[in-house]
Design a protein around this motif. Structure first.
Motif, PDB file in Angstrom:
ATOM      1  N   ASP A 197     -10.641  27.376   7.582  1.00 44.50           N
ATOM      2  CA  ASP A 197     -10.793  26.343   6.574  1.00 44.50           C
ATOM      3  C   ASP A 197     -12.224  25.460   6.980  1.00 44.50           C
ATOM      4  O   ASP A 197     -12.485  24.817   5.832  1.00 44.50           O
ATOM      5  N   GLY A 198     -12.857  25.622   7.941  1.00 49.40           N
ATOM      6  CA  GLY A 198     -14.051  24.961   8.067  1.00 49.40           C
ATOM      7  C   GLY A 198     -13.683  23.679   8.782  1.00 49.40           C
ATOM      8  O   GLY A 198     -13.654  22.867   8.294  1.00 49.40           O
ATOM      9  N   CYS A 199     -13.585  23.808  10.241  1.00 51.94           N
ATOM     10  CA  CYS A 199     -13.457  22.592  11.005  1.00 51.94           C
ATOM     11  C   CYS A 199     -14.422  21.692  11.091  1.00 51.94           C
ATOM     12  O   CYS A 199     -15.620  21.957  11.181  1.00 51.94           O
ATOM     13  N   GLN A 200     -13.956  20.361  11.617  1.00 51.98           N
ATOM     14  CA  GLN A 200     -14.745  19.232  11.829  1.00 51.98           C
ATOM     15  C   GLN A 200     -14.838  18.847  13.215  1.00 51.98           C
ATOM     16  O   GLN A 200     -13.927  19.344  14.076  1.00 51.98           O
ATOM     17  N   ASP A 201     -15.538  18.133  13.792  1.00 53.45           N
ATOM     18  CA  ASP A 201     -15.701  17.523  15.008  1.00 53.45           C
ATOM     19  C   ASP A 201     -14.470  17.060  15.532  1.00 53.45           C
ATOM     20  O   ASP A 201     -14.143  17.081  16.731  1.00 53.45           O
ATOM     21  N   GLU A 202     -13.731  16.125  14.451  1.00 54.15           N
ATOM     22  CA  GLU A 202     -12.419  15.648  15.225  1.00 54.15           C
ATOM     23  C   GLU A 202     -11.239  16.697  15.302  1.00 54.15           C
ATOM     24  O   GLU A 202     -10.507  16.569  16.128  1.00 54.15           O
ATOM     25  N   ASP A 203     -11.412  18.067  14.675  1.00 55.83           N
ATOM     26  CA  ASP A 203     -10.608  18.928  14.756  1.00 55.83           C
ATOM     27  C   ASP A 203     -10.776  19.613  16.359  1.00 55.83           C
ATOM     28  O   ASP A 203      -9.943  19.653  17.106  1.00 55.83           O
ATOM     29  N   ILE A 204     -12.223  19.651  16.775  1.00 53.77           N
ATOM     30  CA  ILE A 204     -12.309  19.979  18.156  1.00 53.77           C
ATOM     31  C   ILE A 204     -11.884  19.136  19.148  1.00 53.77           C
ATOM     32  O   ILE A 204     -11.242  19.576  20.295  1.00 53.77           O
ATOM     33  N   THR A 205     -11.845  17.936  18.798  1.00 51.77           N
ATOM     34  CA  THR A 205     -11.636  16.884  19.929  1.00 51.77           C
ATOM     35  C   THR A 205      -9.854  16.932  19.955  1.00 51.77           C
ATOM     36  O   THR A 205      -9.567  16.901  20.852  1.00 51.77           O
ATOM     37  N   ALA A 206      -9.264  17.091  18.606  1.00 52.38           N
ATOM     38  CA  ALA A 206      -7.835  17.228  18.767  1.00 52.38           C
ATOM     39  C   ALA A 206      -7.255  18.477  19.641  1.00 52.38           C
ATOM     40  O   ALA A 206      -6.290  18.486  20.390  1.00 52.38           O
ATOM     41  N   GLY A 272     -19.909  23.125  19.979  1.00 54.14           N
ATOM     42  CA  GLY A 272     -21.285  23.132  20.229  1.00 54.14           C
ATOM     43  C   GLY A 272     -21.781  23.955  18.746  1.00 54.14           C
ATOM     44  O   GLY A 272     -23.099  24.054  18.750  1.00 54.14           O
ATOM     45  N   GLN A 273     -21.095  24.406  17.952  1.00 55.12           N
ATOM     46  CA  GLN A 273     -21.360  25.160  16.732  1.00 55.12           C
ATOM     47  C   GLN A 273     -21.112  24.162  15.388  1.00 55.12           C
ATOM     48  O   GLN A 273     -19.715  23.805  15.331  1.00 55.12           O
ATOM     49  N   SER A 274     -22.083  23.910  14.722  1.00 52.30           N
ATOM     50  CA  SER A 274     -21.827  23.053  13.603  1.00 52.30           C
ATOM     51  C   SER A 274     -21.383  23.749  12.272  1.00 52.30           C
ATOM     52  O   SER A 274     -20.819  22.967  11.545  1.00 52.30           O
ATOM     53  N   ALA A 275     -21.849  24.918  12.267  1.00 50.30           N
ATOM     54  CA  ALA A 275     -21.152  25.585  10.853  1.00 50.30           C
ATOM     55  C   ALA A 275     -20.866  26.890  11.160  1.00 50.30           C
ATOM     56  O   ALA A 275     -21.543  27.943  11.365  1.00 50.30           O
ATOM     57  N   HIS A 276     -19.471  27.246  11.749  1.00 56.09           N
ATOM     58  CA  HIS A 276     -19.247  28.533  12.478  1.00 56.09           C
ATOM     59  C   HIS A 276     -19.365  29.582  11.794  1.00 56.09           C
ATOM     60  O   HIS A 276     -19.999  30.672  12.049  1.00 56.09           O
ATOM     61  N   ARG A 277     -18.737  29.841  10.679  1.00 56.12           N
ATOM     62  CA  ARG A 277     -18.702  31.027   9.788  1.00 56.12           C
ATOM     63  C   ARG A 277     -20.266  31.079   9.259  1.00 56.12           C
ATOM     64  O   ARG A 277     -20.761  32.472   9.327  1.00 56.12           O
ATOM     65  N   GLU A 278     -21.138  30.319   8.757  1.00 57.41           N
ATOM     66  CA  GLU A 278     -22.316  30.576   8.492  1.00 57.41           C
ATOM     67  C   GLU A 278     -23.082  30.895   9.464  1.00 57.41           C
ATOM     68  O   GLU A 278     -24.094  31.745   9.292  1.00 57.41           O
ATOM     69  N   THR A 279     -23.062  30.284  10.632  1.00 51.81           N
ATOM     70  CA  THR A 279     -23.708  30.484  11.708  1.00 51.81           C
ATOM     71  C   THR A 279     -23.498  31.988  12.192  1.00 51.81           C
ATOM     72  O   THR A 279     -24.445  32.784  12.515  1.00 51.81           O
ATOM     73  N   TRP A 280     -22.330  32.216  12.544  1.00 54.13           N
ATOM     74  CA  TRP A 280     -21.960  33.376  13.185  1.00 54.13           C
ATOM     75  C   TRP A 280     -22.084  34.749  12.200  1.00 54.13           C
ATOM     76  O   TRP A 280     -22.711  35.831  12.778  1.00 54.13           O
ATOM     77  N   ALA A 285     -17.324  36.624  12.421  1.00 57.60           N
ATOM     78  CA  ALA A 285     -16.385  35.544  12.113  1.00 57.60           C
ATOM     79  C   ALA A 285     -15.005  36.020  11.651  1.00 57.60           C
ATOM     80  O   ALA A 285     -13.852  35.685  12.218  1.00 57.60           O
ATOM     81  N   THR A 286     -15.026  36.676  10.678  1.00 58.79           N
ATOM     82  CA  THR A 286     -13.627  37.255   9.815  1.00 58.79           C
ATOM     83  C   THR A 286     -12.619  37.894  10.957  1.00 58.79           C
ATOM     84  O   THR A 286     -11.582  37.533  11.088  1.00 58.79           O
ATOM     85  N   PRO A 331     -24.964  35.268  22.386  1.00 51.79           N
ATOM     86  CA  PRO A 331     -24.382  34.498  23.733  1.00 51.79           C
ATOM     87  C   PRO A 331     -23.150  33.840  23.284  1.00 51.79           C
ATOM     88  O   PRO A 331     -21.913  33.688  24.020  1.00 51.79           O
ATOM     89  N   ILE A 332     -22.776  33.351  21.973  1.00 53.53           N
ATOM     90  CA  ILE A 332     -21.642  32.824  21.627  1.00 53.53           C
ATOM     91  C   ILE A 332     -20.835  33.854  21.272  1.00 53.53           C
ATOM     92  O   ILE A 332     -19.563  33.339  21.687  1.00 53.53           O
ATOM     93  N   TYR A 333     -21.071  34.829  20.803  1.00 52.05           N
ATOM     94  CA  TYR A 333     -20.039  35.929  20.569  1.00 52.05           C
ATOM     95  C   TYR A 333     -19.389  36.181  21.808  1.00 52.05           C
ATOM     96  O   TYR A 333     -18.348  36.480  22.037  1.00 52.05           O
TER      97      TYR A 333
END
Length: 377
Positions: A197-206, A272-280, A285-286, A331-333
């Motif tokens: 769904d496109g996670c945010q920083d607060e999702d990572i923290t949670a 450490g990734q700001s826009a996961h699907r777009e970046t990967w 990603a899928t 490296p992320i992969y």
């Protein structure tokens, strides 16, 4: 009360009825009450002792969560009670019942905390001594009676805890382990859903906070397994034998410990990734996000075959990406693939062992039958 509230109450009751931890607590409460009441009846009604209050008091002290602790801690508490009776008698004979004698009694009782074997029972000595001093001390017959009361309470407490379904904490520990692997699986599923769904920083923290909660659950599970091992000592039940050396359980706990650490590492990598699907890119990603969710479902459902299937697909994805992809995100992969592979390798044996120790208790409220209309002829 509406239907929704009734269903919530039914669910809560069913959860309690099938929870071995709750049943252990209820059984321990019932045994403690039984031991105290039986000791009182023997001392007061059968032997007709003049002040039989020490019998149920001693019984309460010696009924512990395990048979071994009943004997080991019970011996300390019995000694503490006897010391308290003798101390109160000596102080009372010397000074009588005065403010000074009460202060002296408490001071000496608490000073006995410097004795290593009795140190944990200083409060027991003080409390018992106060009761004995306040209720009479000037009769040798009373002293003998109180020592007899104590002996009755100890004997009844030991017999009840050993004879009446001696506690074996296997189901309690198994339930704790099952909750952890369910929690790991649910967290992986939520992470996959959040990434989709496109996670945010607060999702990572949670997610990271949830791994810390799982660490606390793991610490409690280690303690419960140690308690289950202790409960097997001096336990006459045949089912206690496997718990005397629960190395298999220790291995499962270590594997879940690794899975939690790998999940936290995975979440930090995602942070450490700001826009996961777009970046990967969708090519990575899928399939990877789908495998993350599938691994979580397999862990929650204790499906080792499902975990091995995800591992096979993960290897295929790695080979395919290595042959076709020249992305700077490699490296992320690699980090995400290794984290997920390590989680699967840790959890497949846990899933294979589930349910751990014993099946769940098949106890629940009967379902209300709904009226079914008859078919017309």
């Amino acid at each position: 009360m509406g239907g929704f509230e009734m269903e919530k109450v039914r669910t809560w009751v069913d959860d309690r009825l099938s929870d071995p931890i709750w049943w252990n607590d209820c059984l321990q409460l019932a045994k403690t009450v039984l031991a105290a009441v039986a000791a009182w009846v023997i001392a007061a009604s059968v032997l007709d002792l003049p002040q039989p209050f020490l019998a149920p008091w001693s019984a309460l002290l010696v009924v512990h969560a395990t048979v071994y602790r009943t004997f080991s801690k019970g011996a300390q508490q019995v000694a503490a009670t006897v010391v308290a009776v003798l101390l109160a008698t000596a102080v009372g004979e010397w000074l009588g019942l005065t403010t000074g004698s009460m202060a002296l009694l408490l001071a000496v009782a608490l000073l006995l905390g410097s004795v290593p074997w009795l140190g944990a029972e200083a409060t027991t000595i003080a409390a018992t001594g106060v009761v004995v001093l306040a209720t009479g001390f000037d009769d040798d017959v009373m002293l003998v009676s109180r020592l007899l009361d104590t002996a009755i309470g100890v004997a009844v407490g030991l017999l009840v805890n050993v004879i009446v379904w001696p506690p074996l904490r296997r189901r309690t520990a198994a339930k704790a382990l099952d909750r952890i692997d369910d929690g790991i699986g649910e967290l992986l599923i939520d992470m996959a859903g959040g990434l989709g769904d496109g996670c945010q920083d607060e999702d990572i923290t949670a997610w990271i906070d949830r791994t810390r909660d799982l660490d606390e659950d793991l610490d409690q599970a280690w303690a419960l397994v140690r308690q289950a091992q202790e409960s097997a000592r001096m336990n006459p039940r045949r089912s206690a034998r496997p718990m005397k050396n629960p190395e298999h359980w220790h291995e499962l706990l270590r594997r879940m410990e690794q899975a939690i650490a790998e999940t936290r590492s995975l979440a930090r990598t995602l942070g450490g990734q700001s826009a996961h699907r777009e970046t990967w890119g969708e090519a990575f990603a899928t399939p990877w996000i789908k495998m993350l969710g599938d691994a979580g479902r397999a862990a929650s459902e204790a499906d080792p075959g499902g975990l091995l299937d995800v591992r096979r697909r993960l290897v295929e994805l790695s080979e395919e990406m290595r042959a076709t992809e020249r992305s700077p995100e490699w490296p992320i992969y690699g980090a995400l693939i290794i984290n997920l592979r390590n989680i699967i390798d840790a959890m497949d044996v846990v899933a294979e062992a589930n349910p751990i120790g014993a099946p769940p208790l098949p106890i629940h409220l009967p379902q209300r039958r709904s009226a079914v209309p008859r078919e017309s002829a």
